[in-house]
Every structure is written in structure tokens, then in C-alpha cells.
Design an enzyme around this catalytic site. Sequence first.
Site, short mmCIF file in Angstrom:
data_model
loop_
_atom_site.label_atom_id
_atom_site.label_comp_id
_atom_site.label_asym_id
_atom_site.label_seq_id
_atom_site.Cartn_x
_atom_site.Cartn_y
_atom_site.Cartn_z
N ASP A 233 -0.01 -3.44 -125.18
CA ASP A 233 -0.09 -4.74 -124.54
C ASP A 233 -0.65 -4.61 -123.12
OD1 ASP A 233 0.30 -7.46 -124.20
OD2 ASP A 233 2.41 -7.43 -124.78
N ASP B 144 0.15 -15.28 -128.88
CA ASP B 144 1.61 -15.43 -128.85
C ASP B 144 2.03 -16.76 -129.47
OD1 ASP B 144 2.21 -13.01 -127.75
OD2 ASP B 144 2.33 -13.72 -125.70
C1 GLA Z 1 3.19 -10.26 -124.70
C2 GLA Z 1 2.90 -10.11 -126.17
C3 GLA Z 1 4.10 -10.53 -126.98
C4 GLA Z 1 5.29 -9.69 -126.59
C5 GLA Z 1 5.53 -9.81 -125.11
C6 GLA Z 1 6.60 -8.84 -124.66
O1 GLA Z 1 3.30 -11.60 -124.35
O2 GLA Z 1 1.77 -10.84 -126.54
O3 GLA Z 1 3.84 -10.41 -128.36
O4 GLA Z 1 5.04 -8.36 -126.95
O5 GLA Z 1 4.37 -9.56 -124.35
O6 GLA Z 1 6.87 -8.93 -123.32
#
Ligand code: GLA
Length: 706
Positions: free
Chosen positions: A458, A526
Site C-alpha cells: 500500500d 476502497d
Molecule cells: C488503504 C487500503 C485499504 C486498507 C487501508 C489500511 O486505504 O486501500 O484497503 O488496507 O489502507 O490502512
Amino acid sequence: MPAVLPPVSFDPARGVAELRTPNSLYALRVDADGSPRHLYWGPPLDRAALDTLPAPHSPARSSFEAEAAADELAPQSGARFGPAGLQVRFADGTRGAQWRPAEHRITDGELRILLTDRHFPLAAELCYRVRPDSDVIERWTELRHTGGPDDGPITVDRLDSASWTLPPLSDYRISHLVGGWNSEFQLLRDRLPVTETVLTSRRGLTGHHAGPWLALDDGSATEEHGEVWSTTLAWSGSWRITVHRDPVGRTTWTGGFGHEGLSWTLHPGEQLTTPVFAGLHTSHGFGAASRAWHDHVRAHVLPDAEHDRPVVYNSWEATHFDVDHRGQLRLARRAAALGAELFVLDDGWFGARRHDRAGLGDWTPHPGAFPDGLRPLADEVHRLGMAFGLWVEPEMVNRDSDLYRAHPDWVVHSPTRTATELRHQLVLNFARPEVEAWALRTLDRLVRDNGVDWLKWDANRAFTEAAWPGRPDPDRLWIDHTRAVYRIMDRLRADHPHLRIEACAGGGGRVDLGILARTDQAWTSDNTDPVDRIAIQHGYSQLFPAATMAAWITDSPNGATGRATPLRFRAHVAMAGVLGLGGDLTAWTEDELAEAADLVARYKRIRPLVQRGRQYRLSAPDGVTAVHYAAADGTEHAVLVWRPATRFGHQPPALRLPALDAHAHYLDADTGLRYSGAVLRHRGIDLDLPAGDCASRLIHLRRHHP
Ligand code: GLA
């Protein structure tokens, strides 16, 4: 028999280079002044026809416009007033390059046009590559300082990968992707204005707000008809593409890494190589352009397109930062029973990370949550028959972390500026060799010590105050950071051949052909609301194949939008990509668990079609949309149909399936009904959708030999 023309050729007598793909021809001409100029890009022509084309010239030649014919990479020099793809400054203040008559080299499907400056020690190579069975032309540029120790440095203010040119069209339309966090990949289709249109990211990441992909047509192309030219940049940091429609009706565009205002110093002997800017032409509409991109990405970009992407269970929406061994194990058991093949432990497992204000950078298991480390959880996940995955965000750090306390100078920062915090975090400067080495060491150990099969990588913020104190050439960090990310991923994959990596940047903030060359799939967004997802997935599919598009079934009502939707609809939308599960399974009823298990099993039956088939985007009246995945040999088909909102009195329409063979017959694998291909193509299949909003259906057809 017409002679078979080679994929790549250069005829010095005519000065013409030809790049031939199965369905297109790209041609350029090196003029007497040494400048490679665009000649043709479109359906195949034979050589005799190509030779009838007029030499490139300016349609508006006057004392104000001299050599405006379209360059393959426009240097800032001469009477060129459009966006320059090459901007350099020499030690004496001279700007721009003037080339000597060019040389060329051809090896293995690759053409290089070698350009050297008439006065200064500067050489450029314009590189072109075609691959077997792909309509994509890959282009990039290499720039070299060819001088010796006595020559001063050369400053590079802009080095694009390539410039592209359209033939004259009656009008011009641009398709591109815009969005934001939770709303990535929104497809826009607008008339191209007579001006310069800049698509760019100044964020150090590809960006949620825009993507380095575009398609151009004359305004009349549809999903299945019409000429489309499309290009995309394989780069995961800042980028810029400038499309120039000039007042006399010509459209060109130039693009590459870095945004405006960045510079790079080349010392004697040094070289700067750009990422690939890839392009394709099709005569068969936006759908064919997308299928050509999908084929290319699967055959020539993804590290391993042939393996089935596993059904993931990811704990983020269920537990957020509240993770511990027992809770995760409970979720893992439920996930395994539903048919999940991979369990990913998301954020919150390390350091002091109980919220987003601390711990980022400290990649050791939280002692309270995982008293015996991660190994016992990984072992149990493996015993349950699933692979074990772990969330990491290696490029970032919270100030409240041991890593930041030990190395405050490792972050991208300027000592005289307040460092902007986003999500309470700062960016580590991966351009610094010691930071890159730390990250590789840390990730390698994590994977090795914990039986990790999968990393979700990420990156949750953009770069700001991006300086590199003490470094004479600080802008390099914008490019070197991304290169270090690539190197670490490549090295991890080489050292751990079983390891798979998922690209993520707050959802789809870093998806492009650069990152997909070293990852297996991307976390699309997300936002897991299925109604919003239909639009997100539609935009995503313009360029990227479904095998890279991670999509989870999550809880209802949805955490982001509050919308309640049936489980079946959530699943049918997610099945259009790499299906996963992401809800709090401990709160699902027995009925829901049984239905979910059935839906996962059905996905596995159509998985090869979704992940390796050819994709056709369909639409019907009343807001009904569908995606059809056809096996390459045409024997099997999966169609996912969605109707987000019902309308009183409207029958669900019949959906035409133009990708079927009119001479064949098909059996519905679930109902046993037999259909004529001609009827399904020309009249359509009755949808028989359930009543109410968020209705959906999966149709699974097999070619039938009576
Ligand atoms: C990002 C990712 C999510 C999750 C969060 C965790 O937003 O896209 O899927 O992993 O971070 O903090």
C-alpha cells in the site's frame, strides 16, 4: 502471394521506418535535417501505398510557423512552438537539441533511431518495440551525455518517452480517467478543445484523480465500431501527458515521467532512460481497444498471467486496526469454509499500530496482538488450505515510530519547510540507497520468517515538500523513488518465486503498466459499494484486464455509502474481476454464509473465463449493464448483468450478445436451456431479473454440438 513484411524495418533510401503489428502500421520518416517525423498510424498499408503518402509538412507554413511537422519527439528548438518532449540546457546556457542526420539499429523487434547533437555531447535514442501477436507499439527514449571529464553537465528539464500524432480527422474526442479516493477510474469522454490539454500527476504516485491513459477518436467511435488510438504510460510516479490540438486541425500528444518544473542533471557518461509509453490503433471501437490492451498486459506486462488469481479474504473492513491472533483466526476459519484461497491480514498488525497515528515503519508484530509473532497465524491459515498474505506500506512512516525516531532524515522533507502530514504519515525517501536497502531487508525478512505468500503493498499519501537536503540534484528523488520501489518488488519476486504482490495506494491510486509489470493484481478501490463499483470497474476495464482487478464482497449496508444491497448483487459485481471477500463474516447469518459459499463456488467455475477470456462491455435500456467474458476458443461464456435501479412498468430488456457465433448453439450451464447463437446475437437473451433494485444475474453458456 503478397510478400510478408517484417514487423520492424528501416529503409535508408526512403528514410522510412515501418512498425507492423497484426492489425496496424506505424510509420515514421527521418528527414534530411535529422529529425524523425511522424508519417502514418492506422490500418495496415503495403509499401507502395505507404510511398504515396505526402511527406510530413506544416499545413500552415508562414514566417511564423516554419517546421511544425509532427516530430516523433519534439525538441525545444527551431520554429517549434508546441509542447516539447525534450528540453535540455547546456553549461553555456544554450537550450534545445539540433540533430545530425540519424542512424538506426534494428534488433529483435526493436528499432532505435540514434540522434546526436550537432554541437554538444548529447545523444538520444528513440526506441520502438513491437511484440509478436500484439497491436501495441512500445516506445521510450534514452538520453546520454557523451562528453568527457572536461565537459560541463547537461540539465534535462523534460524528457518524454514519445510523442504521438493522429491523422487528420473531422473532429477530435478524448477519453480519459478521472476520480478521487473511493471514486477512481471514472471514464470521461469529451470533445478535445483547440488548445493544450494537460493530464498529469504531481503526487509522486500515478494518482486516483487521473491516470496516464487516453483514447482519441473523431467523436463517432462506439464500443464496437470506429477508429480509436490509445496510449498509456508505464510509470508509477509523477507524470505528464500534453495533448495539443492546434487551430489548423492537427492533434499530437507527448508524455513521460515527472511533472513540470523538475530537472535532472546528466554528467559525462550518464544516461537517462524513460519508461515505456505504449500505443495502439484499432478500427473496431473502444471495446476492441480495451481487448487489445488486455491481451498485451497479460502477454507482455504481468509477471505471471497464467495462474488463477486466488479468492482472497481480507480483514480490513471487518476489523480495521483492531486485529489480534484470535480474532483473525476466527475470520480465517469462516473464510476458508466459504472457499477463500488466500487470507490477508491487513493494517494494524505491527509496531504500535492501533490507529493511524503511530507505528508505521516498525514492521514487527504487535506484541499484545500477536504475542508469539505471526507464524502461528500463518501456520493455521496454511492448515486451513489458504495462502497467507500480509499488508505492508513500506514507503511510509508515522512520526510516532521507532523508525522515524532513529532516522528522521530518511523522510522526503525540506529542513526549512513544515512537512505536511497526510493520514499522520510522511514519505520515506526510497531514492536514498540506505533506505532502499532497509526496505528490501525488512520485507525479505518478513516474508522469509513468517511464511508469507502474498504482500498487499500500500501507499497512502502523495509527496509534498519533496526535497533531499544536501543533495545537489534533489529532483531525482521523484524518479529514483519509483525506480527503487520497482527494484525492491523485482528482487523480492526473484528471491521468493512463490510470492505474489498486490498493488494498492489507498485503493486504485497507483495502477499502471509500470507497477503491473511486478505485481499480480491491484486493489481497485476502497469503495466496495457494488453500485459505485460498476462505474469504477467500467473505467478500470478500459485499459486493465479483469485478472488484475481485485473486487470483494463486503457487508451491507456498505461502510462507505450506507447503501444496502443483496448479497447476490454484491457478488455478481465482484465476480467481474478477481473475486474476494472483505466483510465481517462473524456477523453473517448461516443463510448468508451458505449463499456466499455457493456464489464463491460459482465464481470458481467461471474464473478462467473472467481472468483469461476476452471481455465485451454491454449495455441495454433502463440502466442495465453487463460484461461478457468469452473463452478465447469461443466454447464457453460468462455474462454478468446488473440493474441497479428498477423502473415501474419496464420489463427487463433482452440483452444482445454480439460476441457469440450466429452459427452456433449454446446451452445454459445452470438451467439447461438451449439457445441459437443467431437469436442471442440479434434479438438477445431474456434477462429474467429478480424484482427490485440491485437485481443481477450470472449467465453461463457453453457451446453446444447437437
Ligand atoms: C488503504 C487500503 C485499504 C486498507 C487501508 C489500511 O486505504 O486501500 O484497503 O488496507 O489502507 O490502512
